[in-house]
Motif scaffolding. Structure first.
Motif, short mmCIF file in Angstrom:
data_model
loop_
_atom_site.label_atom_id
_atom_site.label_comp_id
_atom_site.label_asym_id
_atom_site.label_seq_id
_atom_site.Cartn_x
_atom_site.Cartn_y
_atom_site.Cartn_z
N MET A 1 3.21 -10.82 -14.24
CA MET A 1 2.26 -9.75 -13.94
C MET A 1 1.24 -10.27 -12.95
SD MET A 1 1.46 -8.14 -17.72
CE MET A 1 1.07 -6.47 -17.32
N LYS A 2 0.90 -9.40 -12.06
CA LYS A 2 -0.17 -9.70 -11.12
C LYS A 2 -1.27 -8.68 -11.33
CE LYS A 2 2.60 -11.65 -7.41
NZ LYS A 2 2.99 -11.52 -6.01
N VAL A 3 -2.51 -9.16 -11.27
CA VAL A 3 -3.65 -8.25 -11.34
C VAL A 3 -4.62 -8.57 -10.21
CG1 VAL A 3 -3.53 -7.80 -13.83
CG2 VAL A 3 -4.94 -9.67 -12.99
N VAL A 75 -7.92 0.62 -15.60
CA VAL A 75 -6.66 -0.05 -15.26
C VAL A 75 -5.78 0.94 -14.52
CG1 VAL A 75 -4.58 -1.17 -16.16
CG2 VAL A 75 -6.78 -1.56 -17.29
N VAL A 76 -5.26 0.50 -13.37
CA VAL A 76 -4.40 1.33 -12.53
C VAL A 76 -3.11 0.57 -12.25
CG1 VAL A 76 -4.18 2.46 -10.28
CG2 VAL A 76 -6.38 2.49 -11.48
N SER A 77 -1.98 1.19 -12.50
CA SER A 77 -0.70 0.56 -12.18
C SER A 77 -0.52 0.52 -10.67
CB SER A 77 0.45 1.32 -12.84
OG SER A 77 0.54 2.63 -12.33
N GLN A 78 0.00 -0.59 -10.17
CA GLN A 78 0.16 -0.74 -8.73
C GLN A 78 1.36 -1.65 -8.45
OE1 GLN A 78 -3.21 -0.72 -6.42
NE2 GLN A 78 -1.97 -0.71 -4.60
N PHE A 79 2.53 -1.04 -8.36
CA PHE A 79 3.76 -1.81 -8.12
C PHE A 79 3.73 -2.52 -6.78
CE2 PHE A 79 4.84 2.16 -6.05
CZ PHE A 79 5.62 1.77 -4.96
N THR A 80 2.92 -2.05 -5.85
CA THR A 80 2.89 -2.66 -4.52
C THR A 80 2.32 -4.09 -4.54
OG1 THR A 80 0.77 -1.64 -3.98
CG2 THR A 80 2.77 -0.44 -3.34
N LEU A 81 1.74 -4.52 -5.64
CA LEU A 81 1.28 -5.91 -5.74
C LEU A 81 2.45 -6.88 -5.68
CD1 LEU A 81 -1.49 -5.71 -8.49
CD2 LEU A 81 -1.77 -5.89 -6.02
N HIS A 82 3.66 -6.39 -5.95
CA HIS A 82 4.84 -7.24 -5.89
C HIS A 82 5.61 -7.08 -4.58
CE1 HIS A 82 4.51 -9.02 -9.81
NE2 HIS A 82 4.20 -7.83 -10.30
N ALA A 83 4.94 -6.59 -3.56
CA ALA A 83 5.59 -6.41 -2.26
C ALA A 83 5.99 -7.76 -1.67
CB ALA A 83 4.64 -5.69 -1.30
N SER A 84 7.18 -7.79 -1.13
CA SER A 84 7.64 -8.95 -0.37
C SER A 84 7.60 -8.55 1.10
CB SER A 84 9.06 -9.34 -0.77
OG SER A 84 9.54 -10.36 0.09
N THR A 85 6.94 -9.38 1.90
CA THR A 85 6.80 -9.08 3.33
C THR A 85 7.44 -10.16 4.19
OG1 THR A 85 4.63 -10.15 3.33
CG2 THR A 85 4.68 -7.76 2.98
N LYS A 86 8.37 -10.91 3.60
CA LYS A 86 8.99 -12.03 4.31
C LYS A 86 9.82 -11.57 5.50
CE LYS A 86 9.09 -15.30 0.54
NZ LYS A 86 9.89 -16.09 -0.36
N LYS A 87 10.60 -10.50 5.33
CA LYS A 87 11.49 -10.05 6.40
C LYS A 87 11.06 -8.68 6.90
CE LYS A 87 15.60 -10.13 4.72
NZ LYS A 87 16.96 -10.30 4.21
N GLY A 88 11.02 -8.53 8.20
CA GLY A 88 10.73 -7.24 8.80
C GLY A 88 9.32 -6.76 8.55
N ASN A 89 9.11 -5.48 8.83
CA ASN A 89 7.78 -4.88 8.71
C ASN A 89 7.67 -3.89 7.57
OD1 ASN A 89 6.63 -6.23 10.93
ND2 ASN A 89 7.77 -4.89 12.30
N ARG A 90 8.77 -3.63 6.88
CA ARG A 90 8.72 -2.71 5.75
C ARG A 90 8.76 -3.54 4.46
NH1 ARG A 90 12.65 2.38 4.36
NH2 ARG A 90 11.50 2.98 2.50
N PRO A 91 7.70 -3.48 3.65
CA PRO A 91 7.67 -4.28 2.43
C PRO A 91 8.82 -3.90 1.49
CG PRO A 91 5.52 -3.35 2.90
CD PRO A 91 6.48 -2.70 3.83
#
Length: 150
Positions: A1-3, A75-91
């Motif tokens: 989990m990331k917060v 508390v707000v859920s935010q799945f975008t905290l697990h975004a991977s931005t390693k490849k390309g420009n679209r997470p």
């Protein structure tokens, strides 16, 4: 989990032009859940969040916790905290847990904070299109990943 923890003077969550959560002094917590998260992650994070000293004492030193000041929490859920931005420009959100896993963990996370603080925690609505407003106090913003606890 990331917060992401943000010390706020005020914060609110609005859905379809209706305020569904609102606090004054306290913490806005954005939480991202991944498939491998479980009760140990919740317990560890709740301990950190409720005890982390990010509020000023009488000497203007960050020495008090949300528990010490009897502050409020959203508390707000935010799945975008697990975004991977390693490849390309679209997470990529491949690490973010699907709702069948994430919702029960999100609900346990909220209930665990409520249990420790012995007070109601405000929330957004999981999966909804939310407008989150905040007045970040400081600013104080801290990122905590339960996978980096050692």
């Amino acid at each position: 989990m990331k917060v992401v923890i943000q010390r706020v003077s005020q914060s609110s969550v609005t859905i379809d032009s209706k305020i569904v959560a609102e606090i004054q002094k306290g913490l806005l917590i954005l939480v991202g859940i991944e498939d491998s998260d479980g009760q140990e992650d919740i317990d560890w994070l709740v301990g950190k969040i409720t005890k982390i000293r990010v509020f000023d004492d009488e000497n203007h030193v960050m020495n008090l916790s949300v528990e010490d000041i009897d502050g409020d929490i959203i508390v707000v859920s935010q799945f975008t905290l697990h975004a991977s931005t390693k490849k390309g420009n679209r997470p990529s959100y491949i690490k973010a847990a699907k709702p069948d896993i994430a919702i029960p963990l999100y609900e346990k996370f909220v209930k665990s904070i409520e249990f420790v603080l012995a007070k109601k925690v405000q929330t957004g609505v999981f999966g909804a299109d939310m407008k989150v407003s905040l007045l970040n106090d400081g600013p104080v913003t801290i990122l905590i990943d339960s996978k980096n606890r050692e």
